[in-house]
Motif scaffolding. Structure first.
Motif, PDB file in Angstrom:
ATOM      1  N   PRO A  24       0.843  -1.193   0.000  1.00  0.00           N
ATOM      2  CA  PRO A  24       0.000   0.000   0.000  1.00  0.00           C
ATOM      3  C   PRO A  24       0.887   1.255   0.000  1.00  0.00           C
ATOM      4  CG  PRO A  24      -0.587  -1.470   1.812  1.00  0.00           C
ATOM      5  CD  PRO A  24       0.660  -2.003   1.196  1.00  0.00           C
ATOM      6  N   THR A  25       0.481   2.259  -0.753  1.00  0.00           N
ATOM      7  CA  THR A  25       1.315   3.464  -0.829  1.00  0.00           C
ATOM      8  C   THR A  25       0.739   4.596   0.003  1.00  0.00           C
ATOM      9  OG1 THR A  25       0.135   4.245  -2.765  1.00  0.00           O
ATOM     10  CG2 THR A  25       2.081   2.897  -3.159  1.00  0.00           C
ATOM     11  N   SER A  26      -0.556   4.547   0.263  1.00  0.00           N
ATOM     12  CA  SER A  26      -1.186   5.624   1.029  1.00  0.00           C
ATOM     13  C   SER A  26      -2.509   5.102   1.563  1.00  0.00           C
ATOM     14  CB  SER A  26      -1.431   6.828   0.128  1.00  0.00           C
ATOM     15  OG  SER A  26      -2.336   7.724   0.746  1.00  0.00           O
ATOM     16  N   GLN A  80      -5.542   8.866  -2.909  1.00  0.00           N
ATOM     17  CA  GLN A  80      -4.810   7.847  -3.668  1.00  0.00           C
ATOM     18  C   GLN A  80      -5.515   6.518  -3.611  1.00  0.00           C
ATOM     19  OE1 GLN A  80      -0.685   7.473  -3.454  1.00  0.00           O
ATOM     20  NE2 GLN A  80      -0.320   9.646  -3.455  1.00  0.00           N
ATOM     21  N   THR A  99      -6.129   3.704  -5.308  1.00  0.00           N
ATOM     22  CA  THR A  99      -5.904   2.644  -6.286  1.00  0.00           C
ATOM     23  C   THR A  99      -6.470   1.364  -5.684  1.00  0.00           C
ATOM     24  OG1 THR A  99      -3.824   2.120  -5.242  1.00  0.00           O
ATOM     25  CG2 THR A  99      -3.764   3.666  -7.055  1.00  0.00           C
ATOM     26  N   LEU A 118      -1.399   8.244   8.498  1.00  0.00           N
ATOM     27  CA  LEU A 118      -0.332   7.310   8.844  1.00  0.00           C
ATOM     28  C   LEU A 118      -0.812   6.340   9.929  1.00  0.00           C
ATOM     29  CD1 LEU A 118       2.695   9.774   8.836  1.00  0.00           C
ATOM     30  CD2 LEU A 118       2.128   8.054   7.111  1.00  0.00           C
ATOM     31  N   GLN A 150       6.615   1.657   5.206  1.00  0.00           N
ATOM     32  CA  GLN A 150       6.274   2.208   3.887  1.00  0.00           C
ATOM     33  C   GLN A 150       7.025   1.470   2.784  1.00  0.00           C
ATOM     34  OE1 GLN A 150       4.691   5.104   2.579  1.00  0.00           O
ATOM     35  NE2 GLN A 150       3.789   5.951   4.414  1.00  0.00           N
ATOM     36  N   ALA A 179       4.423   1.069 -18.104  1.00  0.00           N
ATOM     37  CA  ALA A 179       4.368   2.531 -18.020  1.00  0.00           C
ATOM     38  C   ALA A 179       4.267   3.139 -19.419  1.00  0.00           C
ATOM     39  CB  ALA A 179       5.592   3.057 -17.289  1.00  0.00           C
ATOM     40  N   ILE A 190       0.343   5.636 -10.536  1.00  0.00           N
ATOM     41  CA  ILE A 190      -0.301   5.720  -9.230  1.00  0.00           C
ATOM     42  C   ILE A 190      -1.814   5.549  -9.353  1.00  0.00           C
ATOM     43  CG2 ILE A 190      -0.843   7.312  -7.333  1.00  0.00           C
ATOM     44  CD1 ILE A 190       2.040   8.435  -7.834  1.00  0.00           C
ATOM     45  N   LYS A 203       0.441  18.419  -8.901  1.00  0.00           N
ATOM     46  CA  LYS A 203       0.757  18.295  -7.478  1.00  0.00           C
ATOM     47  C   LYS A 203       2.171  17.748  -7.274  1.00  0.00           C
ATOM     48  CE  LYS A 203      -1.026  15.619  -4.011  1.00  0.00           C
ATOM     49  NZ  LYS A 203      -2.060  14.784  -3.390  1.00  0.00           N
ATOM     50  N   LEU A 232       7.429   9.717  -5.211  1.00  0.00           N
ATOM     51  CA  LEU A 232       6.178  10.186  -5.830  1.00  0.00           C
ATOM     52  C   LEU A 232       5.021   9.273  -5.443  1.00  0.00           C
ATOM     53  CD1 LEU A 232       7.486  10.976  -9.431  1.00  0.00           C
ATOM     54  CD2 LEU A 232       7.110  12.567  -7.563  1.00  0.00           C
ATOM     55  N   VAL A 233       5.346   8.053  -5.025  1.00  0.00           N
ATOM     56  CA  VAL A 233       4.306   7.062  -4.785  1.00  0.00           C
ATOM     57  C   VAL A 233       4.023   6.899  -3.304  1.00  0.00           C
ATOM     58  CG1 VAL A 233       3.698   4.640  -5.091  1.00  0.00           C
ATOM     59  CG2 VAL A 233       4.889   5.851  -6.913  1.00  0.00           C
ATOM     60  N   PHE A 234       5.092   6.825  -2.515  1.00  0.00           N
ATOM     61  CA  PHE A 234       4.909   6.662  -1.071  1.00  0.00           C
ATOM     62  C   PHE A 234       4.968   8.024  -0.403  1.00  0.00           C
ATOM     63  CE2 PHE A 234       6.692   2.695  -2.630  1.00  0.00           C
ATOM     64  CZ  PHE A 234       5.773   1.800  -2.129  1.00  0.00           C
ATOM     65  N   ASP A 235       4.439   8.085   0.813  1.00  0.00           N
ATOM     66  CA  ASP A 235       4.388   9.366   1.506  1.00  0.00           C
ATOM     67  C   ASP A 235       5.665   9.690   2.271  1.00  0.00           C
ATOM     68  OD1 ASP A 235       1.893   9.847   0.596  1.00  0.00           O
ATOM     69  OD2 ASP A 235       0.847   9.039   2.335  1.00  0.00           O
ATOM     70  N   VAL A 236       6.804   9.160   1.851  1.00  0.00           N
ATOM     71  CA  VAL A 236       8.035   9.399   2.600  1.00  0.00           C
ATOM     72  C   VAL A 236       9.163   9.775   1.643  1.00  0.00           C
ATOM     73  CG1 VAL A 236       7.612   7.934   4.609  1.00  0.00           C
ATOM     74  CG2 VAL A 236       8.515   6.936   2.518  1.00  0.00           C
ATOM     75  N   ARG A 251       7.752   4.598 -12.390  1.00  0.00           N
ATOM     76  CA  ARG A 251       8.429   5.833 -12.790  1.00  0.00           C
ATOM     77  C   ARG A 251       8.550   6.765 -11.576  1.00  0.00           C
ATOM     78  NH1 ARG A 251       8.922   2.723 -16.447  1.00  0.00           N
ATOM     79  NH2 ARG A 251       8.648   3.129 -18.674  1.00  0.00           N
TER      80      ARG A 251
END
Lengths: 543, 323
Positions: free
Chosen positions: A77-79, A85, A87, A216, A231, A423, B50, B66, B94-98, B283
């Motif tokens: 998971p990214t967020s 976000q 997805t 978070l 993360q 991509a 994303i 953004k 760009l993908v994770f919040d860190v 990317r």
């Protein structure tokens, strides 16, 4: 569809009746009975369909409390921000934490969730939701109408990938347990969209936490709470001790383990390093099914594997050419070969798990003579050369492409397969820089409007999934479908849309991709939802 | 070598230090710049990665804005350089919040353990094999040792990894199939896969050197002096023969680090390799740049250490008064 046990059919009927009725009362046994069944020695009287499929033959039994489910997934998971976000990957973690006013079951039928009751005014403009008693957030604060208002308003403000498409004019709290939402025009998919991931309820003002910190360690009403989150790696949940369904979740913790390789997923399940996995490639299903220590579940979903045409392309702007291709494909053979018998052949752009799916859609099925006739009427009677674009690294798609290539060679269409990285693939189709491509579409909602708007409405912002299909007759019907109340008239509108699209063939639905999950035989009671997410609050582990 | 570590730097050592300073910095800067531009040359949009295939053009455009992807390449490069020099970071993922640095720091440990273990395994494979081959020159054992590694050399690393999984994890069940939850045991097979791929040329080189040193005059002198042959072999022959092989190893360090990153993917080890593949697929520019920078630094550092070891091991540099 799966053959369901008789008892389940009975519930399906109830679900269908409930979905058709505009007024649904949740105070009867339909949803509350399920929640009062604590692990007390009696089997849960309401085992949903997914559970009987999840651990074949072992779901009957007494739910035992305790233990950990380690769930192998190929993406981290990214967020956990349910608006920004959303997805599929993130959504399947988000829906363990946040819950919506309404939800849907394993068959895609809507059911009351945080709202125990909802009703619409006769003109379809005013919706009244009664909040369920006794729901608290994981921090102990009770759920109030203000939280609902705050959550939906934030969704409006942020927008995000799953916007609230209903023409909402106001969201207001009334009294201690009621929320009233007003629309400027009737909008039938409203409830189904409200069940979506992005309409989960969070505490007003983020429970006093700063917005960027809140996600978070999010606070929701869902069955699980984030314990630790590496993360880009594993996410560990613990059971929400204050969950409103007494005694649930049964397990102490749930770990989303990142295993970024399909083959490794299988290997780690076989090796016992994980006891559930989120996906199984069709080629491995038979192998896992033959292993008595494991259980495989195959449940129908909302995903459709599709061959898309660029309707602006020199050749595929010609309707006759597209129809010729549809006739030239032996979908039955293609789906059998590439899904190893796990998927079902698609006849409509709607899957059978979405209401108003029409099994009698006038599909242009395999018929080489008809294909040749269509091509003769086109601007390219002697055939032509074209390209088929697929994303690399997907063996199933590569196989599908080869079968399509061979089938079209029979009617003098020479296909060159172009395999490019994902991509680049995305960039190309969004720029209409392709002739044909294989991709899949996944509905977000249990309503026909979702996928049909996305794939056929020129004004929906996705250019009919970047095919540029535009048929004014279809567009007008889409508008009608959105406002027509549920019932036979609405079903007739969607039946017509499905026929028109099958005849125009702006794309060719190939297969309804099922959700295939696998677990150790000791894991029971997983509920697999048609969108691919798994409910874990009913899951338990036998010692 | 014990007791010799605190000698004053010889002129040779100073020359070596100067040379490395002049090569290291340009190499690292070159790698970082090349990654920056190459990433932007390939097609693909992080926002699309994303949001997935079904996001509308409007929500994609909003996210690109953004993320700062709509600014010019020059502005992005300046921003990136500022991040590197002032924050020792390559920017937020760009993908994770860190930040990239946090993501990389969390995963560097396991990847570096894998690199270290691969080096150990390489030594454990190369030295005995070369010694056996050299001492059994032209006999069956020697032939086998010359042929088998050649097979290893012709197989790609991921294939070797898969074979190892099949034999030792799936069939025999001795070791975990992958993942990184079983600590050291999880690293054995991947490190072995890396060692197998880089060992063959090293075995050949060391065998040839050993045979050459066996013929040297000083060996005959030592034998005549009555030193036990094992001591001659380890203390004198191996030490002299190892130098060119170490140099060759130094040239292969980039391959070692690269191989480690690839093998992580096969064994589902959640280290820098896994992160790199995912970041490239998404990317996620800052993270890919961060990993490139980190790998370049590691490769350069390991190369320097190897160089230094060669320098110290060389008998001509370790005797007092030697030039």
């Amino acid at each position: 569809m799966l053959a369901l046990p008789g008892r389940r059919k009975h519930y399906r009927l109830i679900a269908a009746v409930a979905a058709v009725a505009i007024f649904v009362s949740g105070c009867s046994g339909s949803s509350d009975a399920a929640t009062s069944a604590a692990p007390s020695g009696a089997a849960d009287p309401q085992q949903p369909a997914g559970s009987s499929a999840s651990a074949a033959g072992t779901s009957a039994g007494v739910a035992q409390a305790g233990g950990t489910i380690t769930f192998g997934r190929t993406q981290a998971p990214t967020s956990l921000d349910l608006h920004n976000q959303i997805t599929a990957n993130n959504a399947f973690a988000i829906d363990k934490i946040f819950e919506s006013l309404v939800s849907f079951d394993a068959d895609g039928a809507l059911e009351p969730w945080l709202a125990s009751k909802y009703e619409s005014s006769a003109d379809g403009l005013t919706w009244t939701f009664t909040l369920r008693d006794g729901v608290t957030f994981s921090n102990g604060a009770p759920l109030t109408p203000a939280d609902v208002v705050f959550s939906l308003n934030r969704h409006f403000k942020v927008g995000g990938p799953l916007p609230l498409a209903a023409p909402i004019t106001s969201i207001a709290a009334e009294g201690a347990n009621t929320v009233v939402i007003k629309l400027s025009a009737p909008y039938t998919p409203f409830l189904a969209e409200l069940a979506g991931f992005s309409n989960g309820i969070l505490p007003a003002d983020f429970g006093g936490v700063a917005e960027d910190k809140f996600f978070l360690k999010p606070v929701g009403t869902g069955p699980f709470v984030v314990a630790t989150w590496d993360q880009g790696g594993d996410l560990t949940f613990t059971a929400n001790k204050k969950y409103w369904q007494p005694g649930k979740p049964y397990v102490d913790s749930l770990i989303y383990r990142l295993v970024p390789e399909d083959t490794q997923l299988i290997a780690q399940l076989q090796g016992g390093q994980v006891n559930a996995i989120d996906q199984v490639s069709p080629a491995n299903v038979a192998e896992l099914e033959s292993n008595s220590k494991l259980a495989v579940s195959n449940t129908p979903g909302w995903e459709i594997e599709t061959l898309f045409f660029n309707n602006l392309d020199t050749h595929f702007s010609d309707r006759f050419v597209r129809r010729a291709v549809s006739y030239a494909l032996d979908r039955q053979g293609l789906v059998q070969a590439t899904s190893f018998g796990t998927a079902t052949v698609a006849g409509s752009l709607l899957p059978p798990t979405i209401p108003d799916y029409n099994a009698q859609t006038k599909t242009l099925n395999f018929n080489v003579d008809a294909a040749q006739k269509e091509l003769k009427q086109s601007a390219f009677p002697d055939g032509f050369s074209t390209k088929l674009m697929v994303a690399s690294g997907n063996s199933k798609r590569a196989q599908e492409a080869q079968i399509i290539q061979a089938a079209l060679a029979e009617i003098n269409i020479k296909v060159e397969i172009e395999s490019i990285d994902l991509a680049a693939f995305r960039e190309r189709f969004r720029a209409f820089d392709y002739s044909m491509m294989i991709n899949s579409a996944l509905s977000d909602v249990a309503d026909p409007n979702g996928i049909i708007s996305f794939q056929a409405d020129p004004d929906a912002g996705t250019n009919a999934y970047w095919t540029h299909y535009n048929n004014p007759e279809v567009t007008a019907l889409i508008q009608q479908g959105r406002t027509k109340a549920e019932g036979p008239d609405r079903a007739a509108i969607y039946a017509q849309i499905q026929d028109l699209i099958a005849g125009d063939a702006p794309y060719i639905p190939l297969a309804y991709t099922p959700n295939i999950k696998a677990t150790s035989a000791t894991v029971h009671g997983l509920v697999v939802l048609p969108n691919g997410s798994v409910r874990f609050q009913d899951a338990w582990i036998s010692k | 070598m014990i007791g010799e570590a605190f000698t004053l730097p010889t002129p040779g050592a100073l020359r070596w230090a100067r040379r490395t300073a002049f090569t290291v910095i340009p190499v690292v800067i070159g790698v970082v710049l090349a990654t920056f531009f190459l990433l932007r040359l390939v097609p693909g949009d992080p926002a699309a990665a994303i949001l997935g295939d079904q996001a509308s053009d409007a929500s994609l455009a909003a996210l690109r804005e953004k993320m700062g992807l709509n600014s010019s390449i020059g502005a992005q490069l300046l921003d990136f350089m500022g991040q590197v020099f002032f924050h020792a970071d390559t920017g937020n993922s760009l993908v994770f919040d860190v930040s990239s640095r946090q993501l990389i720091a969390a995963r560097a440990g396991i990847s570096m353990s894998l690199v270290a273990l691969s080096v150990v395994f390489t030594a454990v494979i190369v030295v005995p094999m070369a010694l056996l081959a050299a001492t059994h020159r032209d006999r069956l054992l020697d032939q086998l040792i010359r042929i088998i590694p050649a097979i290893g050399l012709s197989m790609p690393i991921f294939w070797i990894g898969l074979l190892l999984v099949l034999v030792f994890a799936v069939r025999l069940g001795w070791l975990p199939v992958g993942g990184s939850v079983n600590g050291f045991a999880s690293l054995i097979l991947p490190a072995l896969a890396v060692a197998i791929t880089i060992a063959p040329p090293l075995i050949r080189s060391l065998r040839a050197q050993l045979l050459e040193v066996f013929q040297a005059d000083f060996v005959s002198t030592l034998r005549a002096a009555g030193l036990p042959s094992r001591r001659i072999l380890v203390r004198h022959v191996l030490r002299n023969a190892a130098l060119p092989t170490l140099t060759l190893f130094g040239l292969n360090v980039a391959y070692l680090v690269g191989g480690t990153l690839i093998v992580e993917k096969v064994f589902a080890i959640n280290g820098l390799g896994a992160l790199m593949f995912e970041a490239i697929g998404n990317r996620d520019f800052p993270v890919v740049q961060g990993i490139a920078l980190f790998s370049a630094v590691v490769v350069v550092a390991v190369t320097l250490v190897t160089d230094f070891a060669v320098h110290r091991l060389d008998p001509r540099n370790s005797r007092p008064g030697a030039q």
